[in-house]
Design an enzyme around this catalytic site. Structure first.
Site, PDB file in Angstrom:
ATOM      1  N   GLN A 128      44.773  38.209  13.513  1.00 19.36           N
ATOM      2  CA  GLN A 128      45.825  38.754  12.648  1.00 19.36           C
ATOM      3  C   GLN A 128      45.656  40.267  12.554  1.00 19.36           C
ATOM      4  O   GLN A 128      44.715  40.757  11.929  1.00 19.36           O
ATOM      5  CB  GLN A 128      45.698  38.102  11.270  1.00 19.36           C
ATOM      6  N   SER A 131      45.731  44.454   8.482  1.00 16.77           N
ATOM      7  CA  SER A 131      45.045  45.501   7.721  1.00 16.77           C
ATOM      8  C   SER A 131      44.722  46.712   8.583  1.00 16.77           C
ATOM      9  O   SER A 131      44.464  46.600   9.782  1.00 16.77           O
ATOM     10  CB  SER A 131      43.750  44.950   7.119  1.00 16.77           C
ATOM     11  N   GLU A 254      48.191  31.890   4.710  1.00 16.74           N
ATOM     12  CA  GLU A 254      46.793  32.302   4.674  1.00 16.74           C
ATOM     13  C   GLU A 254      46.160  31.976   3.326  1.00 16.74           C
ATOM     14  O   GLU A 254      45.033  31.467   3.262  1.00 16.74           O
ATOM     15  CB  GLU A 254      46.678  33.797   4.958  1.00 16.74           C
ATOM     16  N   GLU A 387      42.514  40.902  -7.030  1.00 13.39           N
ATOM     17  CA  GLU A 387      43.495  41.667  -7.797  1.00 13.39           C
ATOM     18  C   GLU A 387      44.914  41.399  -7.300  1.00 13.39           C
ATOM     19  O   GLU A 387      45.857  41.262  -8.091  1.00 13.39           O
ATOM     20  CB  GLU A 387      43.164  43.165  -7.705  1.00 13.39           C
TER      21      GLU A 387
END
Length: 417
Positions: A128, A131, A254, A387
């Site tokens: 993937q 990021s 995911e 978060e």
């Protein structure tokens, strides 16, 4: 390689009788009888599993499924485990849990047929490419650019895409044939609107993978550099500029994949704590006994919540926001369980057998608990930080006001960096 279809839900003729648990179990037993897991190659076993419709029972026939309720998947997987076979998703972790659903929703029939079977057998691993060094939790702020060539008289405006940028924390990129890739195609619109979603052949010229050593000593994460990488327009999923919509379906899968890994009571990470407790009676104290009891209760609560989430997902086209709950609880539970294990081990918890990136991932080795403790530090980061999960829960489950975002309506190019 592919004929591009912007968004195409793959369909086949539905079975005349809706599959139930008894039917799924019978089909699964027929497969493991004809292909004994201990005697046949893994690719043969998982190929037969796919052809029988047991890889993703809720997928269409011919694409690894039977159009059965998604909640019946554990029935098939239990038969596989009892016969000595693997937990299917471990064959291609990212492919099964993260990518397959996106292929089903957005691939053309030709693409889905080409990609899903070798994904299911483990012959083609997936990773993937989301990021980036400056875009982790704020994924929509990514900077990797994809610019489309003008095309020709035959396919005007449909030319290849040239991609440049860097991705990081890419699990298993060093072993992957394919990747899902999110790139910026329009820097002049707000960040969520200028993204496009692609699939990338990792053998394409210009793709460079560099392993990153982890806290455990292993090297399963990577940084990936993209230098003028050419991607055919046929390998685009969804419309240009709608990559955030496609990516959210992947991210939902995911979260579900990372959050629902407790298939049976007393299994998963809590099983490690129970086994360690039994192996070290000399270290039992009332305080540790109470902590273990509380952890077991949390693990059971997580298991039941995950089951409920799976049942609810059976009627949804994509993973719902409830998957953020199971991901959040599961990742934090994992850390707390291995913190307990380290306290139970005492000084022995500071020992580890090897710090070599080439050492095998032996989960039964003499210092497996120590390595799992170190690995658990990543669980509240991967798949979206805790978060981020709390934001998803607050905004999409509890319907609280959105977190203020000063850069939401301005062009990405004008966002200070």
């Amino acid at each position: 390689m592919f004929q591009h279809v912007s968004i195409s839900f793959v369909t086949t003729t539905a079975p005349s009788i809706a599959p139930d648990a008894a039917m799924i179990e019978k089909v699964a037993r027929d497969v493991v009888t004809a292909h004994p897991p201990r005697d046949v190659p893994l690719t043969e076993l998982m190929g037969a599993w796919y052809d029988a419709g047991l890889t993703w029972v809720h997928f269409p026939e011919g694409l690894g499924g039977l159009r059965a309720p998604r909640s019946l998947q554990p029935v098939a997987n239990r038969v596989m485990r009892e016969a000595g076979g693997p937990e299917p998703r471990t064959v291609n972790t990212i492919g099964y849990g993260i990518v397959a659903g996106t292929i089903r929703r957005y691939a053309s029939p030709e693409q889905a047929s080409r990609l899903l079977r070798p994904l299911a057998t483990g012959e083609e691993k997936w990773c993937q490419l989301f990021s980036e060094p400056s875009a982790g939790s704020d994924l929509a702020g990514l900077a990797t650019r994809a610019v489309q060539e003008t095309g020709d008289a035959v396919t005007p405006g449909g030319g290849d895409w040239i991609v440049n940028g860097q991705k990081v924390w890419t699990s298993l990129a060093h072993t992957s044939r394919w990747a899902v890739l999110l790139a910026r195609t329009d820097p002049d619109v707000p960040k969520h609107k200028g993204l496009t979603y692609f699939i990338l052949d990792m053998t394409t010229p210009g793709v460079e993978v560099r392993p990153l050593r982890q806290l455990t000593g292993r090297a399963q994460f990577n940084e990936v550099f993209l230098d003028n990488v050419r991607i055919p327009d046929a390998q685009r999923f969804g419309a240009v500029g709608e990559g955030w919509i496609v990516a959210n379906s992947t991210l939902g899968d995911e979260r579900t994949s990372l959050g629902d890994r407790v298939p049976a009571r007393g299994s998963g990470v809590i099983a490690d704590a129970l086994a360690l407790w039994q192996a070290h009676p000399e270290r039992h104290t009332p305080v540790l006994r109470e902590r273990l009891t509380r952890l077991w209760i949390r693990a059971e609560t997580h298991r039941l919540t995950s089951d409920r989430t799976r049942v609810a997902a059976a009627t949804q086209a994509t993973a719902g926001p409830g998957s953020a709950v199971t991901k959040l609880v599961g990742s934090e539970l994992t850390q707390h369980v291995y913190e307990f294990c380290m306290e139970l081990l005492g000084p022995a918890g500071t020992l580890i057998d090897t710090y070599s990136p080439d050492a095998p991932d032996d989960e039964s080795g003499p210092t497996a608990i120590q390595r799992k403790y170190l690995r658990s530090r990543a669980t509240t980061l991967e798949g979206g930080t805790s978060e981020i999960q709390r934001n998803v829960i607050g905004e999409r489950v509890l319907k609280l006001p959105q977190e203020p975002r000063a850069d939401k309506k301005i062009p990405w190019r004008d966002v200070p960096r």
